[in-house]
Design a protein around this motif. Structure first.
Motif, short mmCIF file in Angstrom:
data_model
loop_
_atom_site.label_atom_id
_atom_site.label_comp_id
_atom_site.label_asym_id
_atom_site.label_seq_id
_atom_site.Cartn_x
_atom_site.Cartn_y
_atom_site.Cartn_z
N THR A 161 0.82 -1.20 0.00
CA THR A 161 0.00 0.00 0.00
C THR A 161 0.86 1.26 0.00
OG1 THR A 161 -1.75 -1.16 1.21
CG2 THR A 161 -1.82 1.24 1.23
N GLY A 162 1.94 1.25 0.76
CA GLY A 162 2.86 2.38 0.76
C GLY A 162 3.51 2.59 -0.59
N HIS A 163 3.88 1.51 -1.25
CA HIS A 163 4.48 1.59 -2.59
C HIS A 163 3.50 2.18 -3.59
CE1 HIS A 163 6.58 0.44 -6.26
NE2 HIS A 163 5.50 -0.23 -6.63
N LEU A 164 2.26 1.70 -3.57
CA LEU A 164 1.25 2.18 -4.51
C LEU A 164 0.89 3.65 -4.25
CD1 LEU A 164 -1.16 -0.91 -4.50
CD2 LEU A 164 0.52 -0.31 -6.25
N GLY A 165 0.80 4.01 -2.96
CA GLY A 165 0.43 5.38 -2.64
C GLY A 165 1.55 6.38 -2.89
N HIS A 166 2.77 6.03 -2.51
CA HIS A 166 3.90 6.94 -2.67
C HIS A 166 4.18 7.23 -4.14
CE1 HIS A 166 7.66 8.94 -1.65
NE2 HIS A 166 8.27 8.21 -2.56
N ASN A 167 4.00 6.23 -5.00
CA ASN A 167 4.25 6.41 -6.43
C ASN A 167 2.99 6.74 -7.23
OD1 ASN A 167 7.25 5.52 -6.68
ND2 ASN A 167 6.31 3.87 -5.50
N ARG A 178 -9.65 1.52 -0.07
CA ARG A 178 -8.53 2.43 0.06
C ARG A 178 -8.64 3.21 1.36
NH1 ARG A 178 -6.96 5.70 -5.23
NH2 ARG A 178 -5.13 6.01 -3.88
N SER A 179 -7.49 3.44 1.99
CA SER A 179 -7.46 4.13 3.27
C SER A 179 -7.92 5.58 3.11
CB SER A 179 -6.05 4.10 3.85
OG SER A 179 -5.96 4.81 5.05
N LYS A 180 -8.65 6.05 4.11
CA LYS A 180 -9.16 7.43 4.18
C LYS A 180 -10.11 7.76 3.03
CE LYS A 180 -5.03 9.10 6.58
NZ LYS A 180 -3.91 10.08 6.59
N ARG A 181 -10.71 6.73 2.45
CA ARG A 181 -11.72 6.94 1.42
C ARG A 181 -12.91 6.05 1.76
NH1 ARG A 181 -9.59 8.43 -4.49
NH2 ARG A 181 -7.73 9.60 -3.92
N SER A 182 -14.09 6.51 1.36
CA SER A 182 -15.29 5.77 1.72
C SER A 182 -16.35 6.01 0.67
CB SER A 182 -15.81 6.22 3.09
OG SER A 182 -16.19 7.59 3.04
N THR A 183 -17.47 5.31 0.81
CA THR A 183 -18.58 5.51 -0.11
C THR A 183 -19.17 6.91 0.05
OG1 THR A 183 -20.05 4.49 1.54
CG2 THR A 183 -19.16 3.06 -0.19
N ASP A 184 -19.08 7.49 1.27
CA ASP A 184 -19.56 8.85 1.46
C ASP A 184 -18.76 9.85 0.63
OD1 ASP A 184 -21.44 7.91 3.25
OD2 ASP A 184 -20.17 8.25 5.00
N ALA A 185 -17.43 9.69 0.64
CA ALA A 185 -16.59 10.58 -0.17
C ALA A 185 -16.85 10.38 -1.65
CB ALA A 185 -15.12 10.32 0.15
#
Length: 294
Positions: A161-167, A178-185
């Motif tokens: 997850t860190g590799h995918l997010g950092h790049n 995905r972290s810090k994401r939701s159906t509300d967003a």
């Protein structure tokens, strides 16, 4: 004060009683298949296992050519004893003595690119979704794996997850798993696009697609090819292929167990990212880029 505490206690007991009557039990009752009633626990377990197994489709052997998405790669993960201890502390505070031997086992598993079969064997609990309780298709499988397996999975998941997010390898329009994401967003973003189009007097077009049991139908060879294009290579990729392959599960109802069937479901978030380039949901005003929200 004592009277107030007694009142709160009685309210909690009343709430527990109401919930016990409103929430249906987890036990699976009589199942119905082709107008035949199934009440025996062993037969129910076998029928549930057969229904879950129907979701998995064999791969057609075709792997599309995928261009590398990044020049940065990860190919190995080292498990230091203190890292293993920190992962185990979420389960128990008495884990110092087993952190060192587990770190040795985890490192050997990564470097050899293999995962023990016992770690890939899952106990599946059928969870009721909706509809008739007599229909086996209305139950969703929940896999319960060993604690040791979950420990190494958590560490590897964080690394990937860190590799995918950092790049920035995943589409910014993807909201699922995905972290810090939701159906509300997701709904807020979608609603904002609709309001923006309406203010500019531009039409909005939306297509809603429901892929039946999509999470259960991930192609392992295609997923491995995608992971390679995302910079996941070497021992880590070989280990992930072993992790995803030859998985087994058995369903357990009461004291009855079903036969083992193949199971392969992980890294769904990476797998579906490729399809964002091929689905058109809503067009951003003043921009040629189409938007899709999953």
């Amino acid at each position: 004060m004592c009277g107030r505490k007694a009142c709160i206690w009685e309210c909690k007991r009343l709430l527990q009683f109401v919930n016990s009557r409103l929430n249906p039990p987890d036990d699976i009752g009589v199942l119905k298949k082709d107008n035949i009633l199934i009440s025996d626990d062993i037969q129910k377990a076998e029928e549930i296992a057969t229904t879950f197994g129907e979701a998995y489709t064999p791969d057609n052997g075709e792997v599309p050519p995928l261009t590398p998405r990044t020049s940065v790669s990860i190919q190995n993960i080292e498990f230091m004893p203190y890292i293993v201890e920190s992962e185990l502390k979420t389960l128990s505070s008495r884990c110092t003595t087993i952190a060192l031997p587990l770190s040795i086992i985890f490192n050997k598993s990564i470097t050899s690119g293999t995962m023990p079969n016992d770690w890939k064997r899952a106990v599946v609990k059928p969870l009721y979704k909706k509809g008739s309780r007599t229909n086996p298709s209305n139950y969703h499988p929940i896999s319960l794996t060993s604690t040791i397996s979950k420990t190494i999975e958590r560490r590897i998941r964080r690394h990937i997850t860190g590799h995918l997010g950092h790049n920035k390898l995943l589409s910014d329009c993807q909201y699922v798993f995905r972290s810090k994401r939701s159906t509300d967003a997701q709904l807020l973003e979608f609603y904002g696009q609709l309001l923006c189009n309406a203010a500019l007097r531009k039409p909005s077009f939306a297509v809603y697609i429901d892929f039946k049991k999509a999470f259960d139908k991930v192609s392992i060879p295609k997923l491995v090819a995608k992971l390679r294009s995302y910079g996941i290579i070497g021992n880590l990729l070989v280990w992930l292929e072993s992790f995803l392959s030859t998985r087994t599960q058995f369903n357990k109802l009461a004291m009855a167990e079903s036969d083992q069937i193949g199971l392969a479901r992980e890294l769904y978030c990476v797998f579906i990212d490729y399809h964002f380039e091929r689905i058109f949901i809503i067009r951003r005003p003043g921009c040629n880029k189409s938007m899709v929200f999953l």
